[in-house]
Design an enzyme around this catalytic site. Structure first.
Site, PDB file in Angstrom:
ATOM      1  N   GLY A 697     -21.448   2.436 -17.912  1.00  0.00           N
ATOM      2  CA  GLY A 697     -20.550   3.451 -16.570  1.00  0.00           C
ATOM      3  C   GLY A 697     -19.833   3.391 -16.473  1.00  0.00           C
ATOM      4  N   ASP A 818     -21.826   6.917  -5.026  1.00  0.00           N
ATOM      5  CA  ASP A 818     -22.513   7.620  -6.249  1.00  0.00           C
ATOM      6  C   ASP A 818     -23.555   7.809  -6.529  1.00  0.00           C
ATOM      7  OD1 ASP A 818     -21.714   8.608  -8.187  1.00  0.00           O
ATOM      8  OD2 ASP A 818     -21.135   6.279  -9.424  1.00  0.00           O
TER       9      ASP A 818
END
Length: 978
Positions: A697, A818
């Site tokens: 990620g 996020d």
């Protein structure tokens, strides 16, 4: 062996101890030896000072007897220091907000029989509550065990504390029925059991026998059934909190007998029926919140006659009737929220004159009449929200003197007349919304003093005259919407200075003159709509250089000349230059089917989309073909360079492996544990190879690690600045403190952070392993069909509850920063848990990287472009995008949507083709009605205006209502059984 029995050995093996140190000093040093003290808080616990009464956190009485030890918020970790129980006179012990990470056994507290106050809140204690506590601590008055990891049922022996006055078990993992036997604690004045996973249980009527009770907090305890009328006998009760449960039935009138009550919280339940009368008897009541229920009927007059009422919240019910005239007699009311009901009639003429009103929200009702002139007479009004009613008449002149006002939202009413001159220039006003009324007159030059004005929304009125030049002084202006008015004159040159401008919508006015030139400062402008005016001249070429402009509508004007080639630079999702006087050839990249209706009514234009004009003569160059060929050649060269770089990187990686740390570095690693977990640093490091990678990620690479005991964990190795190895310099105490905070978060829908392995050059985070991976992978991968609708709804509810916990139940609140489908992980039974919460903030403290803290493409809230701040409302927008993903089955970033605008694409498809055309074709349409309801929740969360988005608490309630209304059990976990 008990630690206190080891004290002689401790003295024997440390001969340098001064024998002038008394026995109590030795006990304190022995307790210290079991604790990790990274910040040297206990540095002066040293035999060099033979008087322990001088040591940090130690309190003594005469003869140097230690009576209290307070080491709260000292970043200590390790097992419970049972040696402290060797202090014979110890009555007060607080280790709150540390990392004490053992179980709390009966032997650990042996010898602490003199304790009257024990506070072990906000630690990492695990296991069952010790049943022996009442017999071991007979003098205990206060027991505080909030926010640990205690599990199992509350022992029945806890009903036998002989003198206990305060018991708090908030935020653990306690199960079983709500412990009704606590009603035996006759001396109890405070009982707080909130936010535990108790089995569905009614409120025990026996709690009414606790006649000395002053605080009863049972929020989030899975309560069902009716509120017992017997609670009205608690004459000493000051705070009653039954919020966030599944209580039904009406609010009992007996609650009007709580003569000492100051605060009543009943929000987020399923209470129904009329609001009870008799609240005027509550002479101490200051705060009443019964919002988000199903209450109906009229508001009783005497609710407003409670003489000290300050905060009244009854929004999102089904209340009907008029607001009582007695509201004007509330002398202490500062917060009134009655929005989203069915209230009618007008407000009392003198409302606000006699109270320090600060927040008033009566939106989404059927109220009429004039706005009371004295709303701000108390000198404290900050927010005035009256949208979507039928208020009429003029805006009161007195509001122009309301210098405290920060938000005024009055759209969609029947207001008229001129806006008071001084109202335009209120210095703290950042949102002024008057759309959808019948105001006339001009925008006053006094607006120059509204230094904080960010959003000026005036559409659908009858404003006329020129836009004042002073509007260019509003340096914070983000949105200026005044469509469908009668504005005239040219655009003020001063508007070029509005560097934060994001949306400008002035369509359907009578503006004239040329378009502004020199607007390079409009770098945040995403929407420009000047359609249906009388503008002339050509389009300035610099408009094509605005980096985020994706909505351009200049149709219905008198613009002329050629269309600038620079407009090809824009990535437009809405483009309209129709009905002007443009001429010449279309820019080649605009001559596409996507824009086939963008140039109608311009007879002088020609191009591949427009036939019959500008014929090509023999031998004439074909610029379109030349551009296409140049692009193809450039693409081939670029692909060749990429292949070469990949080959070089592959060769370098094989020659320079860096997955494991050198042996010398491993010796310097430090493991900070947040849960009870048996592992070693080397056990983790030995498994960090490419074969175990399960994800990559923005913040790091994730490995699946099987421990020696057979447990599986997920290890995230945070990227460094170059993404070559671990995180590098800049991560000091700020990072570790932030991660320590995240490690203390406890919720069934939050992925557990087991521990953090730290080093000057490396950060490893060890998480709970989730075998079904991320929602994003599951939903958009080849196995997306596994996620049938009941499973998707359960995932949405789980994730919403996790985020609601971060926003509403953590102190201070945690903003995820996020939220996306890849950060929602699925366990073996498809239960959803939120991961990576707050990690971006932790990384930001060590390295200012806006790409990390801003969120992910497709999920970023629109206001981020002009605030550069991520708030709870930003999280809610991102979660709304996740809901739209679950409904549509589409990824949020797709060329079909244009420039990262998944939300607008969904809205357009629904408007043009209907809801059926956005629903994932893999879903069974027998669930269509509930899918539609969840889709509406997603659209509500993604409202472009942050203030219109619901709280996460409200989102949870709405999702639960969908499940309840459609007879779905929230416990559905196996998609094959759904």
């Amino acid at each position: 062996m008990r630690s206190s029995s080891m004290l002689p050995l401790f003295i024997f093996f440390i001969p340098h101890l001064s024998f002038s140190l008394n026995q109590e000093g030795l006990s304190l040093l022995f307790a210290k030896s079991f604790l990790s003290d990274p910040y040297n808080v206990l540095s002066n616990w040293n035999p060099a000072d033979s008087n322990p009464c001088n040591w940090t956190g130690v309190t003594c009485v005469a003869a140097a007897s230690v009576t209290a030890v307070d080491l709260s918020s000292s970043a200590l970790s390790g097992p419970f220091p049972s040696a402290l129980c060797s202090l014979p006179h110890l009555t007060f012990l607080s280790l709150s907000n540390n990392g004490i990470n053992s179980s709390l056994s009966a032997s650990a507290l042996r010898g602490c029989s003199a304790l009257t106050h024990l506070d072990l809140s906000q630690n990492l204690l695990v296991g069952p509550l010790p049943a022996s506590l009442p017999s071991q601590l007979p003098d205990l008055l206060h027991l505080e065990l909030t926010q640990n990891n205690f599990s199992g049922e509350v022992p029945a022996s806890f009903g036998n504390f002989p003198r206990l006055q305060s018991l708090s078990l908030v935020g653990n993992q306690l199960t079983g029925s709500l412990p009704s036997f606590l009603a035996n604690l006759s001396s109890l004045s405070e009982l707080n059991l909130s936010y535990n996973d108790f089995a569905p249980s009614p409120v025990p009527p026996a709690f009414a026998n606790l006649t000395q009770l002053r605080v009863l907090w049972l929020a989030g305890c899975n309560l069902i059934g009716h509120i017992p009328p017997d609670l009205g006998r608690l004459s000493s009760l000051m705070n009653l909190d039954l919020a966030y449960n599944s209580l039904t039935g009406s609010i009992p009138e007996s609650l009007a007998g709580l003569s000492s009550v100051v605060q009543i919280e009943l929000y987020s339940n399923s209470l129904s029926g009329p609001f009870p009368v008799g609240f005027s008897n509550l002479t101490q009541l200051r705060f009443l919140d019964a919002s988000m229920n199903h209450l109906s009927g009229r508001i009783p007059d005497d609710v407003f006659l409670a003489p000290n009422i300050e905060n009244l919240q009854l929004y999102e019910n089904n209340l009907v009737g008029q607001i009582p005239l007695t509201i004007s007699r509330c002398k202490n009311l500062f917060d009134l929220r009655l929005f989203s009901n069915r209230l009618t009639g007008s407000l009392p003429a003198n409302f606000g004159k006699n109270c320090p009103l600060s927040f008033l929200d009566l939106s989404d009702n059927f109220l009429s009449g004039e706005i009371p002139v004295g709303l701000c007479d108390g000198g404290a009004l900050r927010e005035l929200l009256l949208l979507n009613n039928s208020f009429s008449g003029r805006l009161p002149e007195n509001l122009g003197r309301c210098r405290t006002l920060t938000r005024a939202r009055l759209p969609n009413n029947c207001l008229s007349g001129e806006v008071p001159y001084s109202f335009w220039g209120l210095p703290h006003l950042w949102l002024l919304e008057l759309s959808g009324n019948s105001f006339f007159g001009s925008i006053s030059p006094a607006i120059s003093t509204a230094a904080n004005l960010s959003m000026l929304l005036l559409s659908d009125n009858q404003f006329s005259g020129p836009i004042p030049e002073e509007i260019g002084t509003l340096s914070n202006m983000y949105e200026f919407s005044a469509a469908n008015n009668r504005l005239s004159g040219s655009l003020p040159v001063s508007m070029r200075k509005l560097s934060k401008l994001g949306e400008l919508d002035l369509h359907n006015n009578s503006l004239s003159g040329e378009l502004l030139r020199g607007v390079q400062s409009w770098k945040k402008l995403s929407q420009l709509n000047l359609a249906d005016n009388e503008l002339s001249g050509s389009i300035p070429s610099e408009i094509g250089d605005l980096p985020v402009l994706n909505y351009l509508d200049l149709s219905g004007n008198e613009l002329n000349g050629e269309i600038p080639m620079e407009l090809q630079n824009l990535k437009l999702i809405q483009f309209n230059l129709s009905n002007n006087q443009f001429s010449g050839r279309l820019p080649p990249l605009l001559a596409a089917q996507a824009y086939q209706n963008s140039f109608l009514g311009n007879p002088g234009l020609c191009g591949d989309l427009i036939t019959g004009l500008c014929p090509r003569v023999k031998g004439e160059r074909n610029p379109e073909r030349e551009i296409i060929m140049w692009l193809l050649r450039s693409l081939i060269v670029l692909l060749a360079l990429v292949l070469v770089l990949v080959a070089v990187c592959f060769y370098w990686r094989n020659r320079n492996p860096n997955l494991a740390l050198p042996a010398v570095d491993r010796l310097k690693l430090k493991l900070t544990s947040f849960h009870k977990l048996v592992l070693s640093e080397n056990e983790i490091l030995n498994c960090l190879d490419e074969d175990n990678v399960i994800g990559t990620g923005a913040s790091g690479k994730v490995y699946r690690v099987v421990l020696e005991n057979g447990d599986t964990v997920a290890v995230k190795k945070l990227w460094g600045a170059s993404k070559k190895g671990c995180v590098h310099e800049g991560f000091g105490d700020g990072f570790e403190a932030e991660v320590a905070t995240l490690g203390k978060v406890r919720h069934k829908n939050i992925v557990k952070l087991w521990c953090c392995v730290t080093h000057n050059d490396c950060k490893l985070l060890v998480y709970e392993y989730m075998p079904n991976g991320s929602l994003g992978d599951k939903l958009h991968g080849s196995k997306g069909a596994q996620l049938e609708w009941p499973t998707r709804l359960k995932i949405a509810m789980d994730a919403a509850e996790g985020l609601a916990y971060l926003h509403h139940d953590c102190v201070p609140p945690i903003v995820h920063r996020d939220v996306k489908s890849n950060n929602i992980l699925l366990d073996a039974e498809f239960g959803a848990k939120v991961s990576d919460f707050g990690l971006a903030k932790a990384i930001e403290k060590g390295r200012q990287s806006m790409s990390i803290v801003a969120g992910s493409c497709g999920y970023i809230a629109p206001e981020y472009a002009y605030t550069l701040r991520v708030t709870e409302k930003s999280d809610i927008y991102s979660f709304g995008v996740v809901i739209l993903e679950l409904v549509t089955g589409r990824v949020p970033v797709d060329p079909e949507f244009g420039e990262k605008d998944f939300v607008k694409w969904v809205g357009c498809v629904i408007e043009q083709k209907g809801v059926e055309n956005v629903i994932d074709q893999r879903l069974d349409l027998c669930f269509k009605e509930e899918i539609r309801k969840v889709l509406n929740i997603g659209l509500l969360c993604t409202d472009s205006l942050p203030t219109n988005r619901p709280s996460m608490r409200t989102v949870v309630k709405k999702l639960l209502e969908v499940a309840h209304d459609n007879m779905l059990k929230p416990s559905i976990k196996d998609p094959k059984q759904a």
